[in-house]
Design a protein around this motif. Structure first.
Motif, PDB file in Angstrom:
ATOM      1  N   GLY A  28       0.808  -1.212   0.000  1.00 41.18           N
ATOM      2  CA  GLY A  28       0.000   0.000   0.000  1.00 41.18           C
ATOM      3  C   GLY A  28       0.837   1.255   0.000  1.00 41.18           C
ATOM      4  N   ARG A  29       0.206   2.338   0.363  1.00 44.34           N
ATOM      5  CA  ARG A  29       0.855   3.646   0.412  1.00 44.34           C
ATOM      6  C   ARG A  29       0.787   4.176   1.845  1.00 44.34           C
ATOM      7  NH1 ARG A  29       1.734   5.335  -4.796  1.00 44.34           N
ATOM      8  NH2 ARG A  29       0.481   4.296  -6.413  1.00 44.34           N
ATOM      9  N   GLY A  30       1.811   4.939   2.217  1.00 49.80           N
ATOM     10  CA  GLY A  30       1.844   5.489   3.564  1.00 49.80           C
ATOM     11  C   GLY A  30       2.026   4.465   4.646  1.00 49.80           C
ATOM     12  N   CYS A  31       2.617   3.309   4.298  1.00 49.58           N
ATOM     13  CA  CYS A  31       2.731   2.213   5.273  1.00 49.58           C
ATOM     14  C   CYS A  31       4.141   1.644   5.329  1.00 49.58           C
ATOM     15  CB  CYS A  31       1.735   1.108   4.942  1.00 49.58           C
ATOM     16  SG  CYS A  31       1.949   0.363   3.299  1.00 49.58           S
ATOM     17  N   GLY A  32       5.127   2.447   4.921  1.00 53.22           N
ATOM     18  CA  GLY A  32       6.481   1.926   4.840  1.00 53.22           C
ATOM     19  C   GLY A  32       7.197   1.849   6.177  1.00 53.22           C
ATOM     20  N   PRO A  33       8.327   1.148   6.208  1.00 51.00           N
ATOM     21  CA  PRO A  33       9.149   1.072   7.413  1.00 51.00           C
ATOM     22  C   PRO A  33       9.723   2.440   7.780  1.00 51.00           C
ATOM     23  CG  PRO A  33       9.785  -0.587   5.786  1.00 51.00           C
ATOM     24  CD  PRO A  33       8.884   0.362   5.093  1.00 51.00           C
ATOM     25  N   LEU A  34      10.001   2.618   9.058  1.00 44.79           N
ATOM     26  CA  LEU A  34      10.596   3.841   9.564  1.00 44.79           C
ATOM     27  C   LEU A  34      11.978   3.570  10.129  1.00 44.79           C
ATOM     28  CD1 LEU A  34       7.602   5.347  11.611  1.00 44.79           C
ATOM     29  CD2 LEU A  34       8.166   5.737   9.200  1.00 44.79           C
ATOM     30  N   VAL A  35      12.861   4.547  10.010  1.00 41.86           N
ATOM     31  CA  VAL A  35      14.143   4.522  10.696  1.00 41.86           C
ATOM     32  C   VAL A  35      14.023   5.454  11.895  1.00 41.86           C
ATOM     33  CG1 VAL A  35      16.624   4.929  10.530  1.00 41.86           C
ATOM     34  CG2 VAL A  35      15.364   4.099   8.525  1.00 41.86           C
ATOM     35  N   LEU A  36      14.200   4.907  13.090  1.00 45.63           N
ATOM     36  CA  LEU A  36      13.992   5.654  14.327  1.00 45.63           C
ATOM     37  C   LEU A  36      15.302   5.855  15.078  1.00 45.63           C
ATOM     38  CD1 LEU A  36      10.837   3.823  15.745  1.00 45.63           C
ATOM     39  CD2 LEU A  36      10.910   5.795  14.209  1.00 45.63           C
ATOM     40  N   MET A  37      15.366   6.963  15.797  1.00 43.06           N
ATOM     41  CA  MET A  37      16.462   7.231  16.728  1.00 43.06           C
ATOM     42  C   MET A  37      15.870   7.810  18.008  1.00 43.06           C
ATOM     43  SD  MET A  37      19.617   8.851  14.533  1.00 43.06           S
ATOM     44  CE  MET A  37      20.865   7.763  13.861  1.00 43.06           C
ATOM     45  N   ALA A  38      16.649   7.748  19.086  1.00 43.04           N
ATOM     46  CA  ALA A  38      16.247   8.433  20.299  1.00 43.04           C
ATOM     47  C   ALA A  38      16.125   9.922  20.004  1.00 43.04           C
ATOM     48  CB  ALA A  38      17.261   8.180  21.412  1.00 43.04           C
ATOM     49  N   GLU A  39      15.214  10.597  20.683  1.00 40.79           N
ATOM     50  CA  GLU A  39      14.879  11.971  20.339  1.00 40.79           C
ATOM     51  C   GLU A  39      16.100  12.886  20.330  1.00 40.79           C
ATOM     52  OE1 GLU A  39      11.361  15.181  21.337  1.00 40.79           O
ATOM     53  OE2 GLU A  39      11.688  13.450  22.642  1.00 40.79           O
ATOM     54  N   ASP A  40      16.947  12.802  21.355  1.00 42.42           N
ATOM     55  CA  ASP A  40      18.100  13.708  21.415  1.00 42.42           C
ATOM     56  C   ASP A  40      19.117  13.382  20.334  1.00 42.42           C
ATOM     57  OD1 ASP A  40      18.735  11.295  22.581  1.00 42.42           O
ATOM     58  OD2 ASP A  40      19.858  12.164  24.259  1.00 42.42           O
ATOM     59  N   ARG A  41      19.383  12.088  20.138  1.00 45.30           N
ATOM     60  CA  ARG A  41      20.370  11.698  19.131  1.00 45.30           C
ATOM     61  C   ARG A  41      19.845  11.975  17.717  1.00 45.30           C
ATOM     62  NH1 ARG A  41      24.995   8.917  18.895  1.00 45.30           N
ATOM     63  NH2 ARG A  41      25.486   7.786  16.978  1.00 45.30           N
ATOM     64  N   SER A  81      20.063  15.637  16.908  1.00 44.30           N
ATOM     65  CA  SER A  81      21.455  16.019  16.671  1.00 44.30           C
ATOM     66  C   SER A  81      21.931  15.564  15.303  1.00 44.30           C
ATOM     67  CB  SER A  81      22.347  15.411  17.766  1.00 44.30           C
ATOM     68  OG  SER A  81      23.711  15.619  17.479  1.00 44.30           O
ATOM     69  N   ARG A  82      21.622  14.309  14.944  1.00 47.57           N
ATOM     70  CA  ARG A  82      22.067  13.780  13.651  1.00 47.57           C
ATOM     71  C   ARG A  82      21.395  14.502  12.484  1.00 47.57           C
ATOM     72  NH1 ARG A  82      24.927   8.928  12.762  1.00 47.57           N
ATOM     73  NH2 ARG A  82      26.072   8.421  14.654  1.00 47.57           N
ATOM     74  N   ILE A  83      20.099  14.816  12.629  1.00 56.51           N
ATOM     75  CA  ILE A  83      19.409  15.540  11.561  1.00 56.51           C
ATOM     76  C   ILE A  83      20.043  16.910  11.375  1.00 56.51           C
ATOM     77  CG2 ILE A  83      17.239  16.654  10.932  1.00 56.51           C
ATOM     78  CD1 ILE A  83      15.812  14.246  12.165  1.00 56.51           C
ATOM     79  N   GLY A  84      20.401  17.566  12.479  1.00 52.09           N
ATOM     80  CA  GLY A  84      21.072  18.856  12.378  1.00 52.09           C
ATOM     81  C   GLY A  84      22.398  18.767  11.668  1.00 52.09           C
ATOM     82  N   GLU A  85      23.130  17.678  11.888  1.00 50.61           N
ATOM     83  CA  GLU A  85      24.435  17.505  11.254  1.00 50.61           C
ATOM     84  C   GLU A  85      24.312  17.282   9.756  1.00 50.61           C
ATOM     85  OE1 GLU A  85      26.197  14.236  13.253  1.00 50.61           O
ATOM     86  OE2 GLU A  85      26.338  15.251  15.190  1.00 50.61           O
ATOM     87  N   THR A  86      23.246  16.585   9.335  1.00 54.47           N
ATOM     88  CA  THR A  86      23.126  16.199   7.920  1.00 54.47           C
ATOM     89  C   THR A  86      22.221  17.133   7.130  1.00 54.47           C
ATOM     90  OG1 THR A  86      21.304  14.696   8.445  1.00 54.47           O
ATOM     91  CG2 THR A  86      23.524  13.769   8.455  1.00 54.47           C
ATOM     92  N   GLY A  87      21.561  18.072   7.812  1.00 62.93           N
ATOM     93  CA  GLY A  87      20.779  19.074   7.088  1.00 62.93           C
ATOM     94  C   GLY A  87      19.326  18.730   6.874  1.00 62.93           C
ATOM     95  N   GLY A  88      18.827  17.685   7.533  1.00 61.03           N
ATOM     96  CA  GLY A  88      17.397  17.418   7.415  1.00 61.03           C
ATOM     97  C   GLY A  88      17.084  15.945   7.478  1.00 61.03           C
ATOM     98  N   GLY A  89      15.830  15.626   7.815  1.00 58.54           N
ATOM     99  CA  GLY A  89      15.395  14.242   7.883  1.00 58.54           C
ATOM    100  C   GLY A  89      15.371  13.591   6.508  1.00 58.54           C
ATOM    101  N   GLY A  90      15.467  12.256   6.494  1.00 58.42           N
ATOM    102  CA  GLY A  90      15.402  11.511   5.249  1.00 58.42           C
ATOM    103  C   GLY A  90      16.734  11.295   4.579  1.00 58.42           C
ATOM    104  N   ASP A  91      17.792  11.934   5.082  1.00 57.17           N
ATOM    105  CA  ASP A  91      19.129  11.781   4.511  1.00 57.17           C
ATOM    106  C   ASP A  91      19.797  10.580   5.162  1.00 57.17           C
ATOM    107  OD1 ASP A  91      21.821  11.964   3.804  1.00 57.17           O
ATOM    108  OD2 ASP A  91      21.774  14.157   3.761  1.00 57.17           O
ATOM    109  N   ALA A  92      20.240   9.606   4.348  1.00 59.97           N
ATOM    110  CA  ALA A  92      20.834   8.390   4.898  1.00 59.97           C
ATOM    111  C   ALA A  92      22.133   8.656   5.642  1.00 59.97           C
ATOM    112  CB  ALA A  92      21.072   7.373   3.776  1.00 59.97           C
ATOM    113  N   ASP A  93      22.777   9.796   5.415  1.00 57.20           N
ATOM    114  CA  ASP A  93      24.007  10.113   6.150  1.00 57.20           C
ATOM    115  C   ASP A  93      23.776  10.196   7.649  1.00 57.20           C
ATOM    116  OD1 ASP A  93      25.868  10.077   4.153  1.00 57.20           O
ATOM    117  OD2 ASP A  93      25.724  12.219   3.706  1.00 57.20           O
ATOM    118  N   VAL A  94      22.529  10.327   8.059  1.00 59.82           N
ATOM    119  CA  VAL A  94      22.218  10.367   9.481  1.00 59.82           C
ATOM    120  C   VAL A  94      22.658   9.080  10.183  1.00 59.82           C
ATOM    121  CG1 VAL A  94      19.896   9.376   9.358  1.00 59.82           C
ATOM    122  CG2 VAL A  94      20.390  11.098  11.080  1.00 59.82           C
TER     123      VAL A  94
END
Length: 287
Positions: free
Chosen positions: A78-91, A94-107
Protein backbone atom coordinates in the motif's frame (compact mmCIF):
# COMPACT_ATOMS: atom_id res chain seq x y z
CA UNK A 1 -8.25 -33.97 3.74
CA UNK A 2 -5.65 -33.14 6.37
CA UNK A 3 -5.55 -29.41 7.19
CA UNK A 4 -3.07 -27.28 5.31
CA UNK A 5 -0.53 -25.54 7.50
CA UNK A 6 -0.97 -21.75 7.34
CA UNK A 7 1.87 -19.71 8.86
CA UNK A 8 1.22 -16.02 9.48
CA UNK A 9 2.22 -13.32 11.93
CA UNK A 10 0.12 -12.55 15.02
CA UNK A 11 -0.16 -8.93 13.83
CA UNK A 12 -3.67 -7.49 13.43
CA UNK A 13 -3.51 -7.27 9.64
CA UNK A 14 -2.90 -11.03 9.32
CA UNK A 15 -5.35 -12.18 11.98
CA UNK A 16 -8.01 -9.86 10.53
CA UNK A 17 -7.45 -11.04 6.95
CA UNK A 18 -7.20 -14.75 7.75
CA UNK A 19 -9.83 -15.10 10.49
CA UNK A 20 -12.47 -16.51 8.15
CA UNK A 21 -10.10 -19.01 6.51
CA UNK A 22 -8.68 -20.13 9.86
CA UNK A 23 -12.17 -20.72 11.26
CA UNK A 24 -13.63 -22.59 8.30
CA UNK A 25 -15.88 -19.73 7.24
CA UNK A 26 -14.89 -19.54 3.55
CA UNK A 27 -17.14 -21.78 1.43
CA UNK A 28 -15.18 -24.37 -0.53
CA UNK A 29 -11.83 -23.54 1.11
CA UNK A 30 -9.68 -26.35 2.52
CA UNK A 31 -9.28 -26.63 6.29
CA UNK A 32 -6.14 -25.04 7.74
CA UNK A 33 -4.18 -25.17 10.98
CA UNK A 34 -2.45 -21.93 11.97
CA UNK A 35 1.14 -21.33 13.10
CA UNK A 36 2.08 -17.86 14.34
CA UNK A 37 5.58 -16.39 14.10
CA UNK A 38 7.26 -13.05 13.46
CA UNK A 39 8.28 -12.19 9.92
CA UNK A 40 11.93 -13.17 10.20
CA UNK A 41 10.92 -16.63 11.44
CA UNK A 42 8.29 -16.91 8.69
CA UNK A 43 10.90 -16.16 6.02
CA UNK A 44 13.10 -18.91 7.47
CA UNK A 45 10.21 -21.38 7.65
CA UNK A 46 9.47 -20.75 3.99
CA UNK A 47 13.12 -21.24 3.05
CA UNK A 48 12.93 -24.61 4.80
CA UNK A 49 9.65 -25.50 3.06
CA UNK A 50 7.78 -26.07 6.32
CA UNK A 51 4.38 -24.62 5.43
CA UNK A 52 1.69 -25.03 2.78
CA UNK A 53 0.58 -21.40 2.94
CA UNK A 54 2.92 -18.81 4.42
CA UNK A 55 3.26 -15.06 4.87
CA UNK A 56 6.72 -13.83 3.86
CA UNK A 57 8.52 -10.62 3.00
CA UNK A 58 8.44 -9.70 -0.68
CA UNK A 59 12.20 -9.28 -0.37
CA UNK A 60 12.52 -13.04 0.25
CA UNK A 61 10.77 -14.09 -2.98
CA UNK A 62 13.91 -14.65 -5.09
CA UNK A 63 14.91 -17.47 -2.73
CA UNK A 64 11.43 -19.02 -2.48
CA UNK A 65 9.70 -19.07 -5.87
CA UNK A 66 11.23 -22.37 -6.91
CA UNK A 67 9.16 -24.05 -4.19
CA UNK A 68 6.27 -21.60 -3.72
CA UNK A 69 4.02 -19.50 -5.94
CA UNK A 70 2.80 -16.00 -5.17
CA UNK A 71 -0.91 -15.68 -4.47
CA UNK A 72 -2.62 -12.50 -5.64
CA UNK A 73 -4.49 -12.00 -2.36
CA UNK A 74 -3.87 -11.73 1.37
CA UNK A 75 -0.65 -9.73 1.40
CA UNK A 76 0.32 -6.28 2.64
CA UNK A 77 1.02 -3.62 0.04
CA UNK A 78 0.00 0.00 0.00
CA UNK A 79 0.85 3.65 0.41
CA UNK A 80 1.84 5.49 3.56
CA UNK A 81 2.73 2.21 5.27
CA UNK A 82 6.48 1.93 4.84
CA UNK A 83 9.15 1.07 7.41
CA UNK A 84 10.60 3.84 9.56
CA UNK A 85 14.14 4.52 10.70
CA UNK A 86 13.99 5.65 14.33
CA UNK A 87 16.46 7.23 16.73
CA UNK A 88 16.25 8.43 20.30
CA UNK A 89 14.88 11.97 20.34
CA UNK A 90 18.10 13.71 21.42
CA UNK A 91 20.37 11.70 19.13
CA UNK A 92 17.99 11.94 16.19
CA UNK A 93 17.69 15.70 16.48
CA UNK A 94 21.45 16.02 16.67
CA UNK A 95 22.07 13.78 13.65
CA UNK A 96 19.41 15.54 11.56
CA UNK A 97 21.07 18.86 12.38
CA UNK A 98 24.44 17.50 11.25
CA UNK A 99 23.13 16.20 7.92
CA UNK A 100 20.78 19.07 7.09
CA UNK A 101 17.40 17.42 7.42
CA UNK A 102 15.40 14.24 7.88
CA UNK A 103 15.40 11.51 5.25
CA UNK A 104 19.13 11.78 4.51
CA UNK A 105 20.83 8.39 4.90
CA UNK A 106 24.01 10.11 6.15
CA UNK A 107 22.22 10.37 9.48
CA UNK A 108 23.23 6.71 10.00
CA UNK A 109 26.93 7.00 9.25
CA UNK A 110 28.77 5.08 11.96
CA UNK A 111 25.50 4.05 13.67
CA UNK A 112 24.64 0.74 15.32
CA UNK A 113 21.36 -0.31 13.71
CA UNK A 114 18.78 -2.91 14.79
CA UNK A 115 16.65 -4.48 12.04
CA UNK A 116 13.75 -6.99 12.00
CA UNK A 117 15.43 -9.48 9.63
CA UNK A 118 17.96 -9.67 6.80
CA UNK A 119 15.41 -10.85 4.21
CA UNK A 120 12.63 -8.46 5.18
CA UNK A 121 11.33 -5.89 2.74
CA UNK A 122 12.17 -3.27 5.35
CA UNK A 123 15.86 -4.16 5.26
CA UNK A 124 15.92 -4.38 1.46
CA UNK A 125 14.47 -0.87 1.24
CA UNK A 126 16.96 0.26 3.86
CA UNK A 127 19.86 -1.07 1.79
CA UNK A 128 18.59 0.64 -1.36
CA UNK A 129 18.05 3.93 0.52
CA UNK A 130 21.32 3.85 2.47
CA UNK A 131 23.57 2.63 -0.36
CA UNK A 132 27.09 3.97 0.16
CA UNK A 133 26.57 4.89 3.82
CA UNK A 134 28.86 3.00 6.22
CA UNK A 135 27.07 2.00 9.41
CA UNK A 136 28.96 0.54 12.35
CA UNK A 137 26.86 -2.62 12.71
CA UNK A 138 23.60 -4.31 11.75
CA UNK A 139 21.91 -6.69 14.20
CA UNK A 140 18.65 -8.63 13.88
CA UNK A 141 16.14 -8.35 16.73
CA UNK A 142 12.51 -9.48 17.02
CA UNK A 143 10.58 -6.46 15.77
CA UNK A 144 8.88 -5.82 19.13
CA UNK A 145 12.29 -5.49 20.85
CA UNK A 146 13.77 -2.90 18.49
CA UNK A 147 12.22 0.25 19.96
CA UNK A 148 13.10 -0.59 23.59
CA UNK A 149 16.68 -1.34 22.49
CA UNK A 150 17.01 2.04 20.76
CA UNK A 151 15.34 3.85 23.68
CA UNK A 152 17.76 2.20 26.13
CA UNK A 153 20.82 3.17 24.07
CA UNK A 154 21.85 -0.33 23.00
CA UNK A 155 21.49 0.81 19.39
CA UNK A 156 21.74 4.19 17.73
CA UNK A 157 18.90 3.51 15.31
CA UNK A 158 16.18 0.98 14.65
CA UNK A 159 14.36 -0.07 11.49
CA UNK A 160 10.75 -0.70 12.48
CA UNK A 161 7.62 -2.13 10.89
CA UNK A 162 4.00 -2.90 11.73
CA UNK A 163 2.31 -1.02 14.57
CA UNK A 164 5.58 0.68 15.55
CA UNK A 165 4.47 3.44 13.15
CA UNK A 166 1.83 4.39 15.70
CA UNK A 167 3.63 3.79 19.01
CA UNK A 168 7.22 5.01 18.60
CA UNK A 169 6.69 8.47 20.19
CA UNK A 170 5.79 6.76 23.48
CA UNK A 171 9.35 5.35 23.53
CA UNK A 172 10.90 8.80 23.20
CA UNK A 173 11.93 8.10 19.61
CA UNK A 174 11.78 10.19 16.44
CA UNK A 175 11.55 9.14 12.82
CA UNK A 176 14.59 10.20 10.79
CA UNK A 177 13.36 8.55 7.58
CA UNK A 178 10.14 7.06 6.23
CA UNK A 179 11.24 4.50 3.66
CA UNK A 180 7.72 4.24 2.28
CA UNK A 181 7.73 7.95 1.46
CA UNK A 182 11.17 7.55 -0.09
CA UNK A 183 10.04 4.59 -2.21
CA UNK A 184 6.83 6.24 -3.37
CA UNK A 185 8.69 9.44 -4.25
CA UNK A 186 11.30 7.50 -6.23
CA UNK A 187 8.92 5.19 -8.11
CA UNK A 188 5.35 6.48 -7.83
CA UNK A 189 4.38 2.94 -6.84
CA UNK A 190 2.91 1.47 -3.65
CA UNK A 191 5.28 -0.30 -1.31
CA UNK A 192 5.21 -4.13 -1.32
CA UNK A 193 5.69 -5.45 2.22
CA UNK A 194 4.32 -8.93 2.86
CA UNK A 195 3.30 -11.68 0.42
CA UNK A 196 1.26 -14.86 0.71
CA UNK A 197 2.80 -17.95 -0.88
CA UNK A 198 1.44 -21.43 -1.56
CA UNK A 199 3.50 -24.56 -2.14
CA UNK A 200 3.75 -25.52 -5.79
CA UNK A 201 3.46 -29.26 -5.02
CA UNK A 202 0.11 -29.20 -3.23
CA UNK A 203 -2.41 -31.69 -4.66
CA UNK A 204 -5.00 -30.36 -7.10
CA UNK A 205 -7.74 -31.31 -4.65
CA UNK A 206 -7.00 -28.33 -2.41
CA UNK A 207 -8.81 -26.11 -4.91
CA UNK A 208 -8.30 -22.43 -5.67
CA UNK A 209 -6.17 -21.16 -2.80
CA UNK A 210 -5.98 -17.66 -4.22
CA UNK A 211 -9.76 -17.58 -4.25
CA UNK A 212 -9.92 -18.98 -0.72
CA UNK A 213 -7.62 -16.27 0.60
CA UNK A 214 -9.51 -13.58 -1.30
CA UNK A 215 -12.72 -14.91 0.22
CA UNK A 216 -11.24 -14.64 3.70
CA UNK A 217 -10.21 -11.02 3.15
CA UNK A 218 -13.63 -10.20 1.67
CA UNK A 219 -15.34 -11.76 4.68
CA UNK A 220 -13.17 -9.66 7.01
CA UNK A 221 -14.24 -6.48 5.22
CA UNK A 222 -17.89 -7.55 5.16
CA UNK A 223 -18.06 -8.04 8.95
CA UNK A 224 -15.23 -6.41 10.87
CA UNK A 225 -16.71 -7.50 14.21
CA UNK A 226 -16.48 -11.22 13.43
CA UNK A 227 -12.70 -11.32 13.85
CA UNK A 228 -12.41 -8.79 16.68
CA UNK A 229 -11.88 -11.20 19.58
CA UNK A 230 -9.35 -13.32 17.66
CA UNK A 231 -7.44 -10.26 16.49
CA UNK A 232 -7.22 -8.80 20.00
CA UNK A 233 -6.20 -12.14 21.49
CA UNK A 234 -3.08 -12.15 19.31
CA UNK A 235 -2.32 -8.43 19.25
CA UNK A 236 0.37 -8.45 21.96
CA UNK A 237 -1.60 -6.13 24.25
CA UNK A 238 -1.94 -3.33 21.72
CA UNK A 239 -4.54 -0.70 22.47
CA UNK A 240 -7.76 -1.24 20.50
CA UNK A 241 -7.32 2.03 18.62
CA UNK A 242 -3.81 0.97 17.52
CA UNK A 243 -5.20 -2.37 16.34
CA UNK A 244 -7.81 -0.59 14.22
CA UNK A 245 -5.27 1.84 12.77
CA UNK A 246 -2.98 -1.08 11.94
CA UNK A 247 -5.73 -2.92 10.08
CA UNK A 248 -6.86 0.19 8.23
CA UNK A 249 -3.30 0.84 7.03
CA UNK A 250 -2.19 -2.64 6.00
CA UNK A 251 -5.39 -4.35 4.80
CA UNK A 252 -6.75 -2.65 1.68
CA UNK A 253 -7.70 -3.24 -1.93
CA UNK A 254 -4.30 -4.76 -2.69
CA UNK A 255 -5.06 -7.40 -0.04
CA UNK A 256 -8.01 -8.51 -2.16
CA UNK A 257 -6.01 -8.53 -5.38
CA UNK A 258 -2.56 -7.23 -6.29
CA UNK A 259 -3.70 -6.13 -9.72
CA UNK A 260 -1.36 -4.71 -12.34
CA UNK A 261 -0.12 -1.93 -10.06
CA UNK A 262 0.69 -4.32 -7.25
CA UNK A 263 2.62 -6.68 -9.50
CA UNK A 264 4.46 -3.70 -11.01
CA UNK A 265 5.53 -2.56 -7.53
CA UNK A 266 6.92 -5.99 -6.65
CA UNK A 267 8.73 -6.30 -9.97
CA UNK A 268 10.21 -2.80 -9.56
CA UNK A 269 11.46 -3.50 -6.03
CA UNK A 270 13.04 -6.85 -6.84
CA UNK A 271 14.35 -5.61 -10.20
CA UNK A 272 16.13 -2.68 -8.56
CA UNK A 273 17.49 -4.94 -5.85
CA UNK A 274 18.78 -7.49 -8.36
CA UNK A 275 20.47 -4.73 -10.39
CA UNK A 276 22.19 -3.61 -7.17
CA UNK A 277 23.23 -7.24 -6.47
CA UNK A 278 21.22 -7.29 -3.25
CA UNK A 279 19.04 -10.26 -4.28
CA UNK A 280 19.24 -12.89 -7.02
CA UNK A 281 17.07 -12.42 -10.14
CA UNK A 282 13.62 -13.98 -9.83
CA UNK A 283 13.80 -17.67 -10.82
CA UNK A 284 10.27 -17.70 -12.29
CA UNK A 285 7.71 -15.06 -13.35
CA UNK A 286 5.46 -13.71 -10.60
CA UNK A 287 2.30 -14.56 -12.56
Amino acid sequence: MAPLNLAISPCPNDTFAFHALAHGLVPGAPPVSVTFADIDVLNTRAADGLDDLVKVSYAALPWLLDRYRLLPSGGALGRGCGPLVLMAEDRGASRIGETGGGGDADVLRGARVAIPGTRTTAYLLFRLWAAGVDVASIDVLPFEKIMPAVRDGRYDAGLVIHESRFTYPSYGLVSVADLGDWWEGATGLPIPLGAILARRDLPAGVGDLGGAVRGSVAAAFADRTASADWVLAHSQELAPEVVEAHIDLYVNGFSLDLGDEGYAAVEELLGRAATANLVPPLPTPLR
